[in-house]
Design an enzyme around this catalytic site. Sequence first.
Site, PDB file in Angstrom:
ATOM      1  N   TYR A   1       4.074  15.445  16.085  1.00 53.22           N
ATOM      2  CA  TYR A   1       2.779  15.288  16.741  1.00 53.22           C
ATOM      3  C   TYR A   1       2.567  16.275  17.893  1.00 53.22           C
ATOM      4  CZ  TYR A   1       2.531  11.032  14.011  1.00 53.22           C
ATOM      5  OH  TYR A   1       2.499  10.136  12.970  1.00 53.22           O
TER       6      TYR A   1
ATOM      7  N   ARG B   1       0.186   2.510  11.919  1.00 53.31           N
ATOM      8  CA  ARG B   1      -0.099   3.928  12.124  1.00 53.31           C
ATOM      9  C   ARG B   1      -1.324   4.066  13.018  1.00 53.31           C
ATOM     10  NH1 ARG B   1       2.543   6.878   8.011  1.00 53.31           N
ATOM     11  NH2 ARG B   1       3.251   5.581   6.256  1.00 53.31           N
TER      12      ARG B   1
ATOM     13  N   GLY C   1       6.097   5.266   8.400  1.00 55.30           N
ATOM     14  CA  GLY C   1       5.530   4.172   9.205  1.00 55.30           C
ATOM     15  C   GLY C   1       6.565   3.194   9.700  1.00 55.30           C
TER      16      GLY C   1
ATOM     17  N   HIS D   1       0.834  -1.205   0.000  1.00 58.81           N
ATOM     18  CA  HIS D   1       0.000   0.000   0.000  1.00 58.81           C
ATOM     19  C   HIS D   1       0.868   1.254   0.000  1.00 58.81           C
ATOM     20  CE1 HIS D   1      -3.521   2.472   0.734  1.00 58.81           C
ATOM     21  NE2 HIS D   1      -2.847   3.066   1.711  1.00 58.81           N
ATOM     22  N   GLU D   2       1.924   1.240   0.839  1.00 53.50           N
ATOM     23  CA  GLU D   2       2.782   2.416   0.946  1.00 53.50           C
ATOM     24  C   GLU D   2       3.481   2.712  -0.383  1.00 53.50           C
ATOM     25  OE1 GLU D   2       3.076   4.523   3.359  1.00 53.50           O
ATOM     26  OE2 GLU D   2       1.806   3.491   4.810  1.00 53.50           O
TER      27      GLU D   2
END
Length: 590
Positions: free
Chosen positions: A497, A540, A553, A374-375
């Site tokens: 974050y 994630r 990730g 997917h990445e």
Amino acid sequence: MARKRLLSQLYPYFIVMLVLSLAAATWYSSRVAQRLYLESTEESLLARARLVEIALSDASPDPGAVDSLCKSLGETAKTRFTYILPSGKVIGDSNADPRSMANHADRPEIARAFAGEVGTSIRFSDTEKTRRMYVAVPLRRDGSVFGAIRASVPLSLIDESLRGMYLRMFLGLVAVALIAGAVSYRLTRRISRPLRDLREGVERFEREGLGYRIPVSRLEEIGSIAALMNEMAERLDERIRAEVRQINEQEAVFSSMVEGLVVVDPAERVTRINRSAARFLGVAAEAVLGKSIQEIVRSPYLQEFVTKTLSTADPVEGDVVIRGEQGDRFLQAHGALLFDDEGKKMGAVVVLNDVTRLQRLEGVRRDFVANVSHELKTPITSIKGFVETLRDGAVRRPADAEKFLEIVAKQADRMNSIIEDLLLLSRVEQDTREAKVALESAPVRGVILEAVQVCEPKAHAKEIRIAVHCPDGLTARINAALLEQAIINLVDNAIKYSEPGCPVSVDAEDLSNEVVIRVADKGCGIEPEHLSRIFERFYRVDKARSRKLGGTGLGLSIVKHIVQAHDGAVTVESAPGAGTTFSIHLPKSA
């Protein structure tokens, strides 16, 4: 030396039984003598009372004359005489004043005398305050009883007479007892010594084991028993040692098996269970013995498997899932029936193999393949789409072409970052397996400052201040380049974050047996259910936000493997809205 028969040792002492019999006969004779003495005294009192009866038959009924005659006769005969009227009134007594004496009509001997019979009684005298023997005879005139005469003597006189006889008898019994005791002592010594040896031998068997041998007595019967016990102890010792060796070997194999082993009886009660099986099922091995499988574990899979095994002649295989607070445990089960020597079913054995790690690794592998696909697919799809857009004519529009090329370059950089992180992660894992990570004792503060310096531009852009607290002399066994990369990843995450203006701190301290480096922020925090998985590759917490912030990730997975290469551990503490603290635990330098 020849053994002697036990009977020949006991026979000479049978005379002791005769002595004891004589003692019993003597005791019985004393009882008979006492009874005869009392009967003789009773007859003597009766004769005296008859003589007084004759003397009073012609006497004046004057109470004074009767009392005087009683006193005179009592003094002569050394006997107490009492004259009683039918009303029970005493008008004469050799030892007391009749006027002070109570009515005697209720006396048992007087009542029998007035009934026309000779009355006899032994009781306590309220007048004399002594225990006495009484004999009463009726006084008749013209066929009717007009009074009674009673003779009595104190029993103390009888006791004194018997006391001498008892003393002689006692001395005789003492002499017999001494002789019998000496004889019995010798006999007991001769018999009890070998018996005591047998008892002590059995006790030493218990204390010291069966290697001890009991002394063999010269008595044939006891000596034979001792020899037989020694022979039996030798054979039993050999058998027990063989059994113990076999049991120890079986127990060692049983306990050290990686596989779980559970043995149940036909009623599905657990008869044996090893440590591995107890760990798999989350129970104490000693506590579940004798309990049914339904009681010890709430797993329908295992219960059905045990039931199926007991009801099927062929071996059974299956998968069992044990639900627990710390997650599911996956077991591969093999079951077979157990039979005794006669072929009778005595239960079943179930072998359990823990495949939880394999299941989890398979899950991680599937997740990794899906995530990495997917990445990589996302930037490839993006690049392909914009290249096709450029080929369709956008390349002739400079503004659009520039914009699309920037996006293609950005997606290519993202692919490059993912590939570089994957390569770094693979290299760290391989070096760790092959012990190629070079560790040396070095200062920690310089590594931390280098990592913070790399992250300063991003922190400055968000107006975040990074505070460092680390003693100058703090050292640990580290690979400076790898540790710096791990700290960079943690600090970079803390900056990503955290809200603009929120501080980030990097602290290091020397504990008793380790060096701890902490990276803390005041950001959004992490939900508790994600904490156990955040170090997995491509995991994630917020996928949309992570990609938006540019993460691959793999950062925390790289941190975990770098710390493991240092023989350390990484932990995390976090709560939503309260920030996050990552701690790297490193062994102290020697």
